[in-house]
Write a protein that holds these residues in place. Structure first.
Motif, PDB file in Angstrom:
ATOM      1  N   PRO A 196      57.217  69.806 -25.601  1.00  0.00           N
ATOM      2  CA  PRO A 196      58.320  70.129 -26.509  1.00  0.00           C
ATOM      3  C   PRO A 196      57.999  71.384 -27.320  1.00  0.00           C
ATOM      4  CG  PRO A 196      57.016  68.335 -27.394  1.00  0.00           C
ATOM      5  CD  PRO A 196      56.476  68.612 -26.021  1.00  0.00           C
ATOM      6  N   PRO A 197      58.998  72.015 -27.919  1.00  0.00           N
ATOM      7  CA  PRO A 197      58.783  73.240 -28.700  1.00  0.00           C
ATOM      8  C   PRO A 197      57.736  73.085 -29.802  1.00  0.00           C
ATOM      9  CG  PRO A 197      61.116  72.897 -28.334  1.00  0.00           C
ATOM     10  CD  PRO A 197      60.426  71.664 -27.849  1.00  0.00           C
ATOM     11  N   GLU A 198      57.664  71.876 -30.423  1.00  0.00           N
ATOM     12  CA  GLU A 198      56.718  71.661 -31.508  1.00  0.00           C
ATOM     13  C   GLU A 198      55.273  71.808 -31.056  1.00  0.00           C
ATOM     14  OE1 GLU A 198      60.083  68.626 -32.141  1.00  0.00           O
ATOM     15  OE2 GLU A 198      59.135  69.734 -30.531  1.00  0.00           O
ATOM     16  N   GLU A 199      55.014  71.594 -29.783  1.00  0.00           N
ATOM     17  CA  GLU A 199      53.645  71.663 -29.271  1.00  0.00           C
ATOM     18  C   GLU A 199      53.394  72.918 -28.449  1.00  0.00           C
ATOM     19  OE1 GLU A 199      52.761  68.116 -27.156  1.00  0.00           O
ATOM     20  OE2 GLU A 199      53.351  66.783 -28.799  1.00  0.00           O
ATOM     21  N   ASN A 200      54.410  73.714 -28.248  1.00  0.00           N
ATOM     22  CA  ASN A 200      54.269  74.948 -27.477  1.00  0.00           C
ATOM     23  C   ASN A 200      53.659  76.023 -28.367  1.00  0.00           C
ATOM     24  OD1 ASN A 200      54.593  77.297 -25.942  1.00  0.00           O
ATOM     25  ND2 ASN A 200      56.556  76.634 -25.101  1.00  0.00           N
ATOM     26  N   GLN A 201      52.482  76.520 -28.009  1.00  0.00           N
ATOM     27  CA  GLN A 201      51.762  77.476 -28.849  1.00  0.00           C
ATOM     28  C   GLN A 201      52.187  78.917 -28.643  1.00  0.00           C
ATOM     29  OE1 GLN A 201      49.475  76.288 -31.163  1.00  0.00           O
ATOM     30  NE2 GLN A 201      50.369  74.343 -30.467  1.00  0.00           N
ATOM     31  N   THR A 202      52.991  79.191 -27.627  1.00  0.00           N
ATOM     32  CA  THR A 202      53.336  80.583 -27.317  1.00  0.00           C
ATOM     33  C   THR A 202      54.812  80.905 -27.499  1.00  0.00           C
ATOM     34  OG1 THR A 202      53.643  80.030 -24.959  1.00  0.00           O
ATOM     35  CG2 THR A 202      51.448  80.774 -25.669  1.00  0.00           C
ATOM     36  N   ALA A 203      55.670  79.899 -27.589  1.00  0.00           N
ATOM     37  CA  ALA A 203      57.103  80.175 -27.727  1.00  0.00           C
ATOM     38  C   ALA A 203      57.820  78.960 -28.286  1.00  0.00           C
ATOM     39  CB  ALA A 203      57.701  80.551 -26.367  1.00  0.00           C
ATOM     40  N   ASP A 204      58.975  79.226 -28.919  1.00  0.00           N
ATOM     41  CA  ASP A 204      59.809  78.141 -29.418  1.00  0.00           C
ATOM     42  C   ASP A 204      60.695  77.686 -28.262  1.00  0.00           C
ATOM     43  OD1 ASP A 204      61.118  76.338 -31.075  1.00  0.00           O
ATOM     44  OD2 ASP A 204      62.603  77.845 -31.721  1.00  0.00           O
ATOM     45  N   ALA A 205      60.076  76.965 -27.335  1.00  0.00           N
ATOM     46  CA  ALA A 205      60.787  76.609 -26.111  1.00  0.00           C
ATOM     47  C   ALA A 205      60.210  75.327 -25.507  1.00  0.00           C
ATOM     48  CB  ALA A 205      60.680  77.743 -25.094  1.00  0.00           C
ATOM     49  N   TRP A 206      61.066  74.651 -24.793  1.00  0.00           N
ATOM     50  CA  TRP A 206      60.609  73.543 -23.958  1.00  0.00           C
ATOM     51  C   TRP A 206      59.882  74.114 -22.751  1.00  0.00           C
ATOM     52  CZ3 TRP A 206      61.210  68.307 -24.889  1.00  0.00           C
ATOM     53  CH2 TRP A 206      62.052  67.958 -25.952  1.00  0.00           C
ATOM     54  N   LYS A 207      58.778  73.521 -22.399  1.00  0.00           N
ATOM     55  CA  LYS A 207      58.001  73.996 -21.256  1.00  0.00           C
ATOM     56  C   LYS A 207      57.930  72.871 -20.224  1.00  0.00           C
ATOM     57  CE  LYS A 207      55.315  77.371 -19.570  1.00  0.00           C
ATOM     58  NZ  LYS A 207      55.748  78.765 -19.409  1.00  0.00           N
ATOM     59  N   PHE A 208      58.277  73.196 -19.000  1.00  0.00           N
ATOM     60  CA  PHE A 208      58.293  72.213 -17.921  1.00  0.00           C
ATOM     61  C   PHE A 208      57.291  72.619 -16.847  1.00  0.00           C
ATOM     62  CE2 PHE A 208      60.420  71.285 -13.699  1.00  0.00           C
ATOM     63  CZ  PHE A 208      59.974  69.974 -13.625  1.00  0.00           C
ATOM     64  N   PHE A 209      56.380  71.719 -16.523  1.00  0.00           N
ATOM     65  CA  PHE A 209      55.374  71.955 -15.481  1.00  0.00           C
ATOM     66  C   PHE A 209      55.569  70.923 -14.368  1.00  0.00           C
ATOM     67  CE2 PHE A 209      53.617  73.315 -19.498  1.00  0.00           C
ATOM     68  CZ  PHE A 209      52.962  74.513 -19.223  1.00  0.00           C
ATOM     69  N   TYR A 210      55.427  71.374 -13.150  1.00  0.00           N
ATOM     70  CA  TYR A 210      55.495  70.425 -12.027  1.00  0.00           C
ATOM     71  C   TYR A 210      54.424  70.801 -11.016  1.00  0.00           C
ATOM     72  CZ  TYR A 210      57.416  67.117  -8.697  1.00  0.00           C
ATOM     73  OH  TYR A 210      57.577  66.044  -7.861  1.00  0.00           O
ATOM     74  N   ARG A 211      53.667  69.792 -10.565  1.00  0.00           N
ATOM     75  CA  ARG A 211      52.642  70.016  -9.555  1.00  0.00           C
ATOM     76  C   ARG A 211      52.602  68.847  -8.589  1.00  0.00           C
ATOM     77  NH1 ARG A 211      46.033  70.294 -10.317  1.00  0.00           N
ATOM     78  NH2 ARG A 211      45.538  71.073  -8.224  1.00  0.00           N
ATOM     79  N   ALA A 212      52.496  69.162  -7.303  1.00  0.00           N
ATOM     80  CA  ALA A 212      52.373  68.141  -6.261  1.00  0.00           C
ATOM     81  C   ALA A 212      51.116  68.440  -5.450  1.00  0.00           C
ATOM     82  CB  ALA A 212      53.595  68.140  -5.353  1.00  0.00           C
ATOM     83  N   TYR A 213      50.268  67.434  -5.307  1.00  0.00           N
ATOM     84  CA  TYR A 213      48.977  67.583  -4.626  1.00  0.00           C
ATOM     85  C   TYR A 213      48.790  66.388  -3.711  1.00  0.00           C
ATOM     86  CZ  TYR A 213      43.854  68.196  -4.222  1.00  0.00           C
ATOM     87  OH  TYR A 213      42.570  68.378  -3.764  1.00  0.00           O
ATOM     88  N   GLY A 214      48.653  66.630  -2.421  1.00  0.00           N
ATOM     89  CA  GLY A 214      48.538  65.492  -1.521  1.00  0.00           C
ATOM     90  C   GLY A 214      48.066  65.850  -0.129  1.00  0.00           C
ATOM     91  N   LEU A 215      48.204  64.887   0.755  1.00  0.00           N
ATOM     92  CA  LEU A 215      47.709  65.008   2.123  1.00  0.00           C
ATOM     93  C   LEU A 215      48.781  64.551   3.102  1.00  0.00           C
ATOM     94  CD1 LEU A 215      45.342  65.192   4.277  1.00  0.00           C
ATOM     95  CD2 LEU A 215      44.960  62.766   3.803  1.00  0.00           C
ATOM     96  N   THR A 216      48.912  65.284   4.200  1.00  0.00           N
ATOM     97  CA  THR A 216      49.796  64.914   5.307  1.00  0.00           C
ATOM     98  C   THR A 216      49.029  65.130   6.599  1.00  0.00           C
ATOM     99  OG1 THR A 216      51.787  65.596   4.101  1.00  0.00           O
ATOM    100  CG2 THR A 216      51.967  65.396   6.488  1.00  0.00           C
ATOM    101  N   ASP A 217      48.818  64.072   7.368  1.00  0.00           N
ATOM    102  CA  ASP A 217      48.073  64.197   8.621  1.00  0.00           C
ATOM    103  C   ASP A 217      48.394  63.014   9.523  1.00  0.00           C
ATOM    104  OD1 ASP A 217      46.235  65.172  10.531  1.00  0.00           O
ATOM    105  OD2 ASP A 217      44.901  65.875   8.946  1.00  0.00           O
ATOM    106  N   VAL A 218      47.786  63.023  10.710  1.00  0.00           N
ATOM    107  CA  VAL A 218      48.011  61.976  11.701  1.00  0.00           C
ATOM    108  C   VAL A 218      46.660  61.449  12.165  1.00  0.00           C
ATOM    109  CG1 VAL A 218      49.080  61.399  13.919  1.00  0.00           C
ATOM    110  CG2 VAL A 218      50.099  63.185  12.470  1.00  0.00           C
ATOM    111  N   TYR A 219      46.541  60.124  12.307  1.00  0.00           N
ATOM    112  CA  TYR A 219      45.316  59.550  12.849  1.00  0.00           C
ATOM    113  C   TYR A 219      45.123  60.058  14.275  1.00  0.00           C
ATOM    114  CZ  TYR A 219      44.892  56.145   9.037  1.00  0.00           C
ATOM    115  OH  TYR A 219      44.722  55.550   7.812  1.00  0.00           O
ATOM    116  N   GLU A 220      43.923  60.550  14.575  1.00  0.00           N
ATOM    117  CA  GLU A 220      43.681  61.159  15.876  1.00  0.00           C
ATOM    118  C   GLU A 220      43.849  60.182  17.033  1.00  0.00           C
ATOM    119  OE1 GLU A 220      39.757  62.724  15.774  1.00  0.00           O
ATOM    120  OE2 GLU A 220      38.769  60.761  15.670  1.00  0.00           O
ATOM    121  N   ASN A 221      43.659  58.891  16.774  1.00  0.00           N
ATOM    122  CA  ASN A 221      43.827  57.903  17.840  1.00  0.00           C
ATOM    123  C   ASN A 221      45.237  57.308  17.874  1.00  0.00           C
ATOM    124  OD1 ASN A 221      43.492  56.545  15.426  1.00  0.00           O
ATOM    125  ND2 ASN A 221      42.443  54.802  16.350  1.00  0.00           N
TER     126      ASN A 221
END
Length: 290
Positions: A253-278
């Protein structure tokens, strides 16, 4: 501050709901209880079992000892993407919170989920050993015949029938249902689930744009020059390793934003996509010839 925290929680909950409703590949997520952390932070381990077959039984000697091995296959996470946005506090206040709410939910629905789906489908289609069929399908009977051939191939490879999920473009799905015949209905009823996938998420290969290189600033993904349109893909769920380790919807929220009077939204996705070799034969992909 309490009101801001409550508002943040409301936004985060809504973003999670958007992902669950919009993701087409979420149904393939692996059971988290069957995996464990690897030796390094960027690794995950999946169980893999192998054993000997039957041997002759002797009335005098009894059973022949067999060997069984439970090993852990180590895989590295292959998907790490993110973005951040700012919405001025006054812009958000003057629109009664609509500006931030629309940006965050629209981003997840329109940008995050389509990319994650497209990445996963392309990764499965590009895995060595999966069955690929190049064909152009333009009418319902042809689609039915192709689905029949796919199921026969899966049967011959002894793929479990109960866990087969059909991912198919809306166009081809409607061609099949329009036939309205016993054969077409029985064909569709034979799958544990049917998921209609828009063509723009359904390619055999894509390029992820890094958001920094000239010409790639907008981020997201695009169809690779070598990519083909996927007609349909049949996936037996136990054949894939799909694990989202870290999915962050962070709001400041803006109250915790140290660089601007603005809402800051962060999004990150970290994962794995693969197939069992057998279990690569648990995936059948029909794609266009050009």
């Amino acid at each position: 501050m309490a009101n801001s925290i409550a508002l943040v929680k409301k936004y985060v909950d809504k973003l999670d709901e958007v992902y669950r409703l919009a993701s087409l590949t979420n149904i393939l997520e692996s059971d988290a209880s069957t995996v464990r952390q690897g030796a390094n932070a960027n690794e995950i381990m999946f169980p893999k079992i192998d054993m000997d077959g039957l041997a002759d039984y002797s009335r005098s000697g009894g059973y022949v000892d067999g060997d069984d091995k439970l090993t852990w296959e180590t895989m590295k996470f292959d998907y790490d993407r993110g973005r951040s946005f700012s919405v001025d506090a006054m812009d958000n206040e003057e629109t009664i919170g609509i500006s931030f709410g629309m940006l965050s939910s629209s981003f997840v629905r329109d940008k995050v989920v389509p990319e994650m789906d497209a990445y996963r489908f392309a990764k499965y289609a590009g895995t060595s050993g999966v069955t690929l069929k190049s064909e152009n399908l333009t009418e319902g009977t042809g689609v039915c015949n192709s689905l029949t051939a796919a199921n026969i191939a899966l049967d011959e490879d002894e793929v479990n029938t109960e866990g087969r999920i059909l991912f198919i473009t809306p166009t081809l799905y409607n061609l099949v249902t329009a036939l309205d015949t016993y054969k077409s209905k029985a064909m569709l009823e034979g799958f544990s689930k049917i998921v209609k996938v828009p063509q723009k998420r359904f390619y055999t290969a894509i390029n992820l744009l890094d958001g920094k290189t000239e010409g790639e600033e907008i981020g997201g993904y695009k169809k690779s020059t070598t990519g083909k349109n996927i007609n349909f893909m049949i996936i037996e769920k136990s054949a894939v390793m799909q694990f989202t380790k870290h999915l962050v919807n962070k709001v400041i929220p803006p109250e915790e934003n140290q660089t601007a009077d603005a809402w800051k939204f962060f999004y990150r996705a970290y994962g794995l996509t693969d197939v069992y070799e057998n279990k690569v034969k648990g995936i059948y992909c029909s794609h266009a010839t050009t």
